[in-house]
Design an enzyme around this catalytic site. Sequence first.
Site, PDB file in Angstrom:
ATOM      1  N   GLU A 177       0.059 -13.656 104.856  1.00 12.09           N
ATOM      2  CA  GLU A 177      -1.351 -13.950 105.099  1.00 12.09           C
ATOM      3  C   GLU A 177      -1.924 -13.246 106.327  1.00 12.09           C
ATOM      4  O   GLU A 177      -2.961 -13.660 106.858  1.00 12.09           O
ATOM      5  CB  GLU A 177      -1.576 -15.468 105.207  1.00 12.09           C
ATOM      6  CG  GLU A 177      -1.050 -16.247 104.020  1.00 12.09           C
ATOM      7  CD  GLU A 177      -1.471 -17.695 104.010  1.00 12.09           C
ATOM      8  OE1 GLU A 177      -2.662 -17.970 104.231  1.00 12.09           O
ATOM      9  OE2 GLU A 177      -0.605 -18.560 103.773  1.00 12.09           O
ATOM     10  N   HIS A 260      -5.820 -34.105 112.959  1.00 11.66           N
ATOM     11  CA  HIS A 260      -5.429 -35.252 112.138  1.00 11.66           C
ATOM     12  C   HIS A 260      -4.280 -36.006 112.784  1.00 11.66           C
ATOM     13  O   HIS A 260      -3.380 -35.419 113.378  1.00 11.66           O
ATOM     14  CB  HIS A 260      -4.962 -34.795 110.749  1.00 11.66           C
ATOM     15  CG  HIS A 260      -6.066 -34.491 109.809  1.00 11.66           C
ATOM     16  ND1 HIS A 260      -5.935 -33.596 108.768  1.00 11.66           N
ATOM     17  CD2 HIS A 260      -7.332 -34.959 109.738  1.00 11.66           C
ATOM     18  CE1 HIS A 260      -7.081 -33.533 108.090  1.00 11.66           C
ATOM     19  NE2 HIS A 260      -7.935 -34.358 108.664  1.00 11.66           N
ATOM     20  N   TYR A 261      -4.326 -37.327 112.665  1.00 17.48           N
ATOM     21  CA  TYR A 261      -3.160 -38.146 112.966  1.00 17.48           C
ATOM     22  C   TYR A 261      -3.155 -39.314 111.966  1.00 17.48           C
ATOM     23  O   TYR A 261      -4.129 -40.045 111.903  1.00 17.48           O
ATOM     24  CB  TYR A 261      -3.176 -38.703 114.390  1.00 17.48           C
ATOM     25  CG  TYR A 261      -1.828 -39.300 114.731  1.00 17.48           C
ATOM     26  CD1 TYR A 261      -0.754 -38.469 115.061  1.00 17.48           C
ATOM     27  CD2 TYR A 261      -1.602 -40.664 114.657  1.00 17.48           C
ATOM     28  CE1 TYR A 261       0.499 -39.003 115.331  1.00 17.48           C
ATOM     29  CE2 TYR A 261      -0.348 -41.198 114.929  1.00 17.48           C
ATOM     30  CZ  TYR A 261       0.689 -40.362 115.266  1.00 17.48           C
ATOM     31  OH  TYR A 261       1.936 -40.872 115.507  1.00 17.48           O
ATOM     32  N   TYR A 266       3.982 -31.204 110.664  1.00 18.80           N
ATOM     33  CA  TYR A 266       4.221 -31.460 112.079  1.00 18.80           C
ATOM     34  C   TYR A 266       4.350 -30.171 112.886  1.00 18.80           C
ATOM     35  O   TYR A 266       5.435 -29.789 113.342  1.00 18.80           O
ATOM     36  CB  TYR A 266       5.448 -32.357 112.248  1.00 18.80           C
ATOM     37  CG  TYR A 266       5.193 -33.756 111.734  1.00 18.80           C
ATOM     38  CD1 TYR A 266       4.498 -34.680 112.501  1.00 18.80           C
ATOM     39  CD2 TYR A 266       5.609 -34.130 110.458  1.00 18.80           C
ATOM     40  CE1 TYR A 266       4.242 -35.954 112.023  1.00 18.80           C
ATOM     41  CE2 TYR A 266       5.356 -35.402 109.974  1.00 18.80           C
ATOM     42  CZ  TYR A 266       4.668 -36.304 110.759  1.00 18.80           C
ATOM     43  OH  TYR A 266       4.398 -37.558 110.284  1.00 18.80           O
ATOM     44  N   HIS A 269      -2.028 -28.109 114.871  1.00 17.48           N
ATOM     45  CA  HIS A 269      -3.091 -27.316 114.263  1.00 17.48           C
ATOM     46  C   HIS A 269      -4.397 -28.091 114.374  1.00 17.48           C
ATOM     47  O   HIS A 269      -4.407 -29.317 114.432  1.00 17.48           O
ATOM     48  CB  HIS A 269      -2.772 -26.985 112.802  1.00 17.48           C
ATOM     49  CG  HIS A 269      -2.552 -28.175 111.925  1.00 17.48           C
ATOM     50  ND1 HIS A 269      -1.391 -28.939 111.957  1.00 17.48           N
ATOM     51  CD2 HIS A 269      -3.346 -28.765 110.987  1.00 17.48           C
ATOM     52  CE1 HIS A 269      -1.475 -29.913 111.080  1.00 17.48           C
ATOM     53  NE2 HIS A 269      -2.659 -29.848 110.478  1.00 17.48           N
ATOM     54  N   VAL A 270      -5.494 -27.343 114.419  1.00 17.24           N
ATOM     55  CA  VAL A 270      -6.825 -27.919 114.595  1.00 17.24           C
ATOM     56  C   VAL A 270      -7.711 -27.467 113.444  1.00 17.24           C
ATOM     57  O   VAL A 270      -7.697 -26.299 113.047  1.00 17.24           O
ATOM     58  CB  VAL A 270      -7.444 -27.480 115.945  1.00 17.24           C
ATOM     59  CG1 VAL A 270      -8.868 -28.018 116.086  1.00 17.24           C
ATOM     60  CG2 VAL A 270      -6.581 -27.948 117.111  1.00 17.24           C
TER      61      VAL A 270
END
Length: 329
Positions: A177, A260-261, A266, A269-270
């Site tokens: 990618e 995310h949580y 794991y 990342h945003v």
Amino acid sequence: MAAASPQRKRRREKEEAGDGAGVADADADAGGGGAFPLAELRVCRLLRESARDKAVFLHGQVNGTCGEVKDAVVILEKTPFQEENISDLLKNHTKLQLQMSNDIYSTYHLYPPPQLSEIKTTVIYPATEKHLQKYLRQEVHLIRETGEDYKNITLPFIQSQSFSIQWVYNILEKKAEADRIIHENPDPCNGFVLIPDFKWNQKQLDDLYLIAISHRREIKSLRDLTSEHLPLLKNILQEGKEAILKRFGVASTQLRIYLHYQPSYYHLHVHFSALSYDAPGISVERAHLLTDVIDNLELDPQYYQKQALTFALRADEPLLKKFQEAGRA
């Protein structure tokens, strides 16, 4: 650098499901020798449907190359409207059928021409029981995890699992990618790559969705963040906004930027999504705005080691069982 295959581009969907079955877009693969035999699929059951998202999730079976029966998950989604096709759609529809008329109100069924009837088709094949359970409609339970719960329940569970995130490392190492990277800060400590999420086809901005992936590999989730990581988080926030404005013309005031949580994988990342897009996982019990995360760490360097965090778990998830066994759910 060779272009990434559609299978690699969809690998993160595979990783979220929990093992190594292949994932591809059926329409993207249709011209290749390994095309999924969609016409031969025998539908076993409807796993889930979403009227809001205009999507259905199917469990089907096909005969393998040696005659054995293999399971598949097929996801059918109506693609978003594209502004440049609207006029063509209205002028060249094959049929307009009146459904109801009352005074100034009327509804119709409009049948578009084939070239404007695209349905995004995602295939997980061969699918495991984990994949089937992932897409099956299930009850959801809210968990309120304290800092001690994380140390005693969640972290040992994470460490006991064999979650593969090789696809993340492939992106960071430019093995896959690389042609899709929008922006990179190569600093090994405070750098990241910004790449379109597979849910966004990059054909319209209403559902813009990108992911910033940290170069640092030891940060599993929000729980690991301390004030030490503020330079990294601020780089992601500032440079991510600037890159999206430069490439797509979308201002920072039109972006939702969050973590995310629990995360689906794991590695820190945003998410960057269009504010107008009702993206999966933006509910209050899962999404944490990056600006709030930065503010919290500036107030207390150990904020996310202490703070109780709420998240949802599906009924079949092993982590829920761990909380139940500990008397915390």
